[in-house]
Design a protein around this motif. Sequence first.
Motif, short mmCIF file in Angstrom:
data_model
loop_
_atom_site.label_atom_id
_atom_site.label_comp_id
_atom_site.label_asym_id
_atom_site.label_seq_id
_atom_site.Cartn_x
_atom_site.Cartn_y
_atom_site.Cartn_z
N ILE A 232 -21.19 -23.85 -23.55
CA ILE A 232 -22.04 -24.21 -22.42
C ILE A 232 -23.48 -23.85 -22.76
CG2 ILE A 232 -22.47 -23.90 -19.96
CD1 ILE A 232 -19.56 -22.87 -19.73
N GLN A 233 -24.35 -24.85 -22.69
CA GLN A 233 -25.76 -24.62 -22.94
C GLN A 233 -26.53 -24.80 -21.64
OE1 GLN A 233 -27.02 -23.75 -25.94
NE2 GLN A 233 -25.03 -23.87 -26.96
N GLU A 234 -27.50 -23.92 -21.42
CA GLU A 234 -28.37 -24.02 -20.25
C GLU A 234 -29.79 -23.78 -20.71
OE1 GLU A 234 -27.20 -22.41 -16.21
OE2 GLU A 234 -28.78 -20.99 -16.76
N PHE A 235 -30.68 -24.65 -20.28
CA PHE A 235 -32.06 -24.60 -20.76
C PHE A 235 -32.97 -24.11 -19.63
CE2 PHE A 235 -29.88 -28.31 -22.76
CZ PHE A 235 -29.62 -27.70 -23.98
N ASP A 236 -33.28 -22.82 -19.67
CA ASP A 236 -34.14 -22.23 -18.65
C ASP A 236 -35.61 -22.35 -19.00
OD1 ASP A 236 -32.13 -21.46 -16.89
OD2 ASP A 236 -31.81 -19.55 -17.90
N SER A 237 -35.90 -22.67 -20.23
CA SER A 237 -37.29 -22.77 -20.66
C SER A 237 -37.38 -23.77 -21.80
CB SER A 237 -37.81 -21.41 -21.15
OG SER A 237 -37.14 -21.03 -22.34
N LEU A 238 -38.61 -24.17 -22.10
CA LEU A 238 -38.81 -25.10 -23.21
C LEU A 238 -38.40 -24.45 -24.53
CD1 LEU A 238 -39.75 -27.85 -24.13
CD2 LEU A 238 -42.11 -26.99 -24.17
N ASP A 239 -38.57 -23.15 -24.63
CA ASP A 239 -38.14 -22.45 -25.86
C ASP A 239 -36.64 -22.57 -26.04
OD1 ASP A 239 -40.69 -21.70 -26.57
OD2 ASP A 239 -40.56 -19.71 -25.66
N ASP A 240 -35.87 -22.46 -24.95
CA ASP A 240 -34.41 -22.64 -25.03
C ASP A 240 -34.08 -24.04 -25.57
OD1 ASP A 240 -34.00 -20.14 -23.97
OD2 ASP A 240 -33.59 -20.86 -21.94
N LEU A 241 -34.77 -25.03 -25.04
CA LEU A 241 -34.50 -26.40 -25.46
C LEU A 241 -34.91 -26.63 -26.90
CD1 LEU A 241 -33.49 -29.18 -24.70
CD2 LEU A 241 -35.72 -29.67 -23.65
N ARG A 242 -36.03 -26.06 -27.30
CA ARG A 242 -36.48 -26.19 -28.69
C ARG A 242 -35.49 -25.56 -29.66
NH1 ARG A 242 -42.76 -24.82 -27.19
NH2 ARG A 242 -43.53 -26.99 -27.21
N ALA A 243 -34.86 -24.47 -29.24
CA ALA A 243 -33.89 -23.80 -30.10
C ALA A 243 -32.63 -24.64 -30.28
CB ALA A 243 -33.53 -22.44 -29.51
N PHE A 244 -32.32 -25.48 -29.30
CA PHE A 244 -31.09 -26.28 -29.35
C PHE A 244 -31.32 -27.66 -29.96
CE2 PHE A 244 -27.87 -29.07 -27.36
CZ PHE A 244 -26.73 -28.42 -27.80
N ASP A 245 -32.46 -28.26 -29.65
CA ASP A 245 -32.77 -29.61 -30.12
C ASP A 245 -34.10 -29.55 -30.87
OD1 ASP A 245 -33.41 -32.27 -30.52
OD2 ASP A 245 -32.75 -32.93 -28.53
N SER A 246 -34.04 -29.70 -32.17
CA SER A 246 -35.23 -29.52 -33.01
C SER A 246 -36.33 -30.53 -32.69
CB SER A 246 -34.85 -29.63 -34.49
OG SER A 246 -34.27 -30.91 -34.76
N PHE A 247 -35.97 -31.65 -32.08
CA PHE A 247 -36.97 -32.65 -31.72
C PHE A 247 -38.07 -32.04 -30.86
CE2 PHE A 247 -38.73 -35.70 -28.71
CZ PHE A 247 -39.17 -36.71 -29.55
N TYR A 248 -37.66 -31.20 -29.90
CA TYR A 248 -38.64 -30.62 -28.98
C TYR A 248 -39.50 -29.55 -29.66
CZ TYR A 248 -36.48 -33.09 -25.13
OH TYR A 248 -36.00 -34.09 -24.29
N GLY A 249 -39.02 -29.07 -30.78
CA GLY A 249 -39.79 -28.05 -31.49
C GLY A 249 -40.78 -28.61 -32.49
N THR A 250 -40.69 -29.89 -32.77
CA THR A 250 -41.56 -30.50 -33.78
C THR A 250 -42.60 -31.43 -33.18
OG1 THR A 250 -39.89 -32.24 -34.10
CG2 THR A 250 -39.81 -30.34 -35.59
N HIS A 251 -42.74 -31.41 -31.84
CA HIS A 251 -43.72 -32.26 -31.18
C HIS A 251 -44.57 -31.44 -30.22
CE1 HIS A 251 -40.89 -35.26 -32.69
NE2 HIS A 251 -41.85 -36.16 -32.55
N SER A 252 -45.80 -31.85 -30.09
CA SER A 252 -46.71 -31.17 -29.17
C SER A 252 -46.36 -31.50 -27.73
CB SER A 252 -48.15 -31.61 -29.45
OG SER A 252 -48.32 -32.99 -29.09
N GLN A 253 -46.93 -30.74 -26.80
CA GLN A 253 -46.68 -31.00 -25.39
C GLN A 253 -47.13 -32.41 -25.01
OE1 GLN A 253 -48.80 -29.05 -21.82
NE2 GLN A 253 -46.96 -27.81 -22.11
N GLU A 254 -48.25 -32.86 -25.54
CA GLU A 254 -48.75 -34.20 -25.23
C GLU A 254 -47.78 -35.26 -25.74
OE1 GLU A 254 -50.50 -31.75 -26.57
OE2 GLU A 254 -51.81 -31.30 -24.87
N GLU A 255 -47.26 -35.05 -26.93
CA GLU A 255 -46.29 -36.01 -27.48
C GLU A 255 -45.00 -36.02 -26.67
OE1 GLU A 255 -47.43 -35.94 -32.24
OE2 GLU A 255 -46.18 -34.34 -31.40
N LEU A 256 -44.58 -34.85 -26.20
CA LEU A 256 -43.36 -34.78 -25.39
C LEU A 256 -43.55 -35.46 -24.04
CD1 LEU A 256 -42.15 -31.13 -26.12
CD2 LEU A 256 -41.17 -33.27 -26.98
N LEU A 257 -44.73 -35.31 -23.44
CA LEU A 257 -45.00 -35.99 -22.18
C LEU A 257 -44.90 -37.50 -22.34
CD1 LEU A 257 -47.98 -33.83 -20.87
CD2 LEU A 257 -45.77 -34.12 -19.73
#
Length: 267
Positions: A232-257
């Motif tokens: 079970i995965q739960e994403f309480d923060s963007l850091d949690d999501l970045r740790a699980f899905d590398s896509f979110y860790g390799t893009h800037s906030q503007e790119e993610l928006l």
Amino acid sequence: MTKETFNELYRKKEFSGLAPYKVENAVIMAAGFSSRFAPLSEVCPKALFPVKGEVLIERQIRQLQDAGIRDIYVVVGHKKELFYYLKEKFGVFIVENKEYQSRNNNSTLYAVRDYLGNSYICSSDNYFTENVFHPYEYQPYYSCLYAEGETSEYCLTADENDKITHVKVGGADSWYMFGHVYVNKEFSKRYISYLTKEYNLPEIRQAYWEEIYMKHLDTLTLYQKRFQPGTIQEFDSLDDLRAFDSFYGTHSQEELLLFLANSLLRT
């Protein structure tokens, strides 16, 4: 019926004897702001984030349907209009929580109080690495994980049969509430009775629905159902999501928006 008999009937697919244990429906809570994900959540609700190629809430709906759960109630509030496509795509029911801005998630269960019976209660931002749902459940439970060391989660004490006897916020080396819940008809009837009677009390407005359960632990029975780490995965923060899905860790906030805005156009 004993658990051994239940498991034997289930194994043999003799479902006629399991009718009282059939899961009737599921509730997916998706009304919140996900404020810790702002400004991303101001563009796209967290439940609609693509994670490892799948929209979070869509993956959960598919898993429920794969388990034979057809009546699924998605409770919406913040940016509710973005969820309407799910009705056509998956045949789910959309229920509006009109009080999501002024109350905690007890208002979500109040919005679906007429539908709770043998029901799963799910959070729209959970990601299950395997399908945790089943067409029949033996007993009501709260899923839980084990914390080694200190945690700020809702920690459980249970008896020899895994019946939850005490819940406290914070602890160490403990099983804690994490993920989905299964409630049966008896639990639902009692819980809704308490919720309805106490709904207008000032102290209930900002209470999690679990806090009402904890208040009446002596008459509301749940068992702990233990899951392995990572299920079970739960994403309480963007850091949690970045740790699980590398896509979110390799893009800037503007790119993610921009990515999330374009994702919504494809739904």
